[in-house]
Design a protein around this motif. Structure first.
Motif, mmCIF file in Angstrom:
data_model
loop_
_atom_site.group_PDB
_atom_site.id
_atom_site.type_symbol
_atom_site.label_atom_id
_atom_site.label_comp_id
_atom_site.label_asym_id
_atom_site.label_seq_id
_atom_site.Cartn_x
_atom_site.Cartn_y
_atom_site.Cartn_z
ATOM 1 N N LEU A 225 0.847 -1.187 0.000
ATOM 2 C CA LEU A 225 0.000 0.000 0.000
ATOM 3 C C LEU A 225 0.882 1.235 0.000
ATOM 4 O O LEU A 225 1.936 1.262 0.653
ATOM 5 C CB LEU A 225 -0.880 -0.009 1.253
ATOM 6 C CG LEU A 225 -1.898 1.117 1.440
ATOM 7 C CD1 LEU A 225 -3.044 0.977 0.446
ATOM 8 C CD2 LEU A 225 -2.442 1.092 2.876
ATOM 9 N N ASP A 255 -5.972 0.751 4.937
ATOM 10 C CA ASP A 255 -6.107 1.704 3.841
ATOM 11 C C ASP A 255 -7.287 2.644 4.071
ATOM 12 O O ASP A 255 -7.198 3.850 3.811
ATOM 13 C CB ASP A 255 -6.260 0.974 2.510
ATOM 14 C CG ASP A 255 -7.461 0.044 2.476
ATOM 15 O OD1 ASP A 255 -7.744 -0.623 3.494
ATOM 16 O OD2 ASP A 255 -8.123 -0.032 1.425
ATOM 17 N N ARG A 259 -7.197 6.722 4.386
ATOM 18 C CA ARG A 259 -8.003 7.541 3.460
ATOM 19 C C ARG A 259 -8.877 8.528 4.216
ATOM 20 O O ARG A 259 -9.145 9.628 3.734
ATOM 21 C CB ARG A 259 -8.875 6.633 2.596
ATOM 22 C CG ARG A 259 -8.134 5.968 1.465
ATOM 23 C CD ARG A 259 -9.080 5.362 0.441
ATOM 24 N NE ARG A 259 -8.327 4.649 -0.590
ATOM 25 C CZ ARG A 259 -8.109 3.344 -0.581
ATOM 26 N NH1 ARG A 259 -8.612 2.595 0.402
ATOM 27 N NH2 ARG A 259 -7.401 2.790 -1.547
ATOM 28 N N VAL A 279 -4.203 7.430 -1.242
ATOM 29 C CA VAL A 279 -3.895 6.085 -0.764
ATOM 30 C C VAL A 279 -4.251 5.118 -1.880
ATOM 31 O O VAL A 279 -5.368 5.168 -2.422
ATOM 32 C CB VAL A 279 -4.694 5.739 0.510
ATOM 33 C CG1 VAL A 279 -4.414 4.299 0.947
ATOM 34 C CG2 VAL A 279 -4.365 6.707 1.644
ATOM 35 N N TRP A 281 -3.397 0.941 -3.603
ATOM 36 C CA TRP A 281 -2.744 -0.359 -3.515
ATOM 37 C C TRP A 281 -1.789 -0.537 -4.694
ATOM 38 O O TRP A 281 -2.171 -0.324 -5.847
ATOM 39 C CB TRP A 281 -3.789 -1.475 -3.537
ATOM 40 C CG TRP A 281 -4.608 -1.578 -2.300
ATOM 41 C CD1 TRP A 281 -5.906 -1.191 -2.133
ATOM 42 C CD2 TRP A 281 -4.186 -2.121 -1.041
ATOM 43 N NE1 TRP A 281 -6.326 -1.443 -0.865
ATOM 44 C CE2 TRP A 281 -5.292 -2.020 -0.153
ATOM 45 C CE3 TRP A 281 -3.004 -2.677 -0.564
ATOM 46 C CZ2 TRP A 281 -5.240 -2.458 1.160
ATOM 47 C CZ3 TRP A 281 -2.946 -3.110 0.747
ATOM 48 C CH2 TRP A 281 -4.042 -3.007 1.597
#
Length: 286
Positions: A225, A255, A259, A279, A281
């Protein structure tokens, strides 16, 4: 080894890094098993923002200074501000906690922390700060070498199945530092694959980071991430316009937590057009 974090303590990059560090600690300590945390570039662990070094740059005013004045109520930011206030209650109104202090603050009696600092003077200050804390081991050594020496972690008969590694180098070698970071991560994952790894990095020109992100996505981690905060447009290679975190094997729903926090950080710490947070992946969990 010319870098001294005392000039930059409490700036916008520290804010992002330390908000995330505390959130990682809280997520990991939600389970009762003991943890091991390794801080590879620990610095001195505690800073005075009224000292000459901090006043000379004034960077803390645009970081922790703004956030304390605004006091946003977003949970991750409130948690971080509470930790800063606890540090100041213990060490004075101008104190600012480095990552070793925050680890010691957030982790528990059964957990263990190894803090590495290569510069002798900084390591000596770090050692004195934590001389009374039996959980903390201070190593005057290269942080990358410590990943090989200290992982997988073991204290006496205790083997640690879970834990956290923070890699926060000064990037004196600039983009070449990413080669060292990626090599260290690959070796560390082979030794301790289940740990959470957090790597801080500066952002000048964002496009220059694409090769780093591509190579990070190829590491043998279950997930990867990226969280980034820009305080201004990333249009100049001559200044740090923001910073980011590469997180390998982050906790479940981490995550979403980041965020939720980044818009408030960008609003408070932003210095003009181009400020914002993201943010995403690189490798999503299965």
């Amino acid at each position: 080894m010319n870098y001294r974090h005392a000039f930059h303590a409490g700036n916008h990059a520290d804010v992002l890094k330390h908000v995330a560090l505390l959130a990682l600690c809280d997520a990991l300590t939600a389970k009762p098993a003991p943890l091991f945390a390794l801080d590879t570039h620990a610095g001195r662990g505690l800073y005075a923002l009224d000292a000459d070094a901090a006043r000379r740059t004034g960077e803390a005013e645009g970081g922790i200074g703004r956030l304390l004045a605004e006091a946003p109520r977003q949970p991750l930011l409130r948690r971080y501000l509470d930790a800063v206030r606890a540090c100041r209650l213990a060490h004075g109104r101008a104190a600012y906690p480095g990552s070793p202090w925050l680890l010691a603050h957030a982790l528990r009696e059964q957990d263990r922390i190894a803090a590495c600092e290569l510069h002798p003077e900084e390591a000596d200050v770090l050692r004195r700060h934590f001389a009374a804390d039996p959980r903390m081991a201070v190593h005057e050594r290269d942080g990358y070498a410590a990943l090989k020496a200290l992982l997988p972690p073991r204290t006496g008969a205790t083997r640690y199945a879970r834990g956290l590694v923070l890699i926060d180098p000064p990037y004196e070698a600039q983009l070449d530092e990413f080669d060292a970071v990626l090599g260290a991560l690959r070796d560390a994952l082979a030794r301790w694959p289940q740990a959470v790894y957090a790597v801080w990095y500066p952002i000048k020109l964002r496009r220059a980071l694409r090769p780093f992100h591509r190579r990070a996505a190829a590491l043998p981690a279950k997930s990867a991430l990226v969280a980034e905060l820009l305080v201004r447009a990333d249009d100049s290679p001559l200044r740090m316009n923001g910073s980011g975190l590469l997180l390998l094997n982050p906790p479940w729903q981490f995550d979403a937590a980041l965020r939720a926090a980044l818009p408030a950080l960008a609003r408070v710490l932003g210095e003009g057009p181009g400020a914002g947070g993201e943010v995403r992946w690189l490798v999503a969990p299965e």
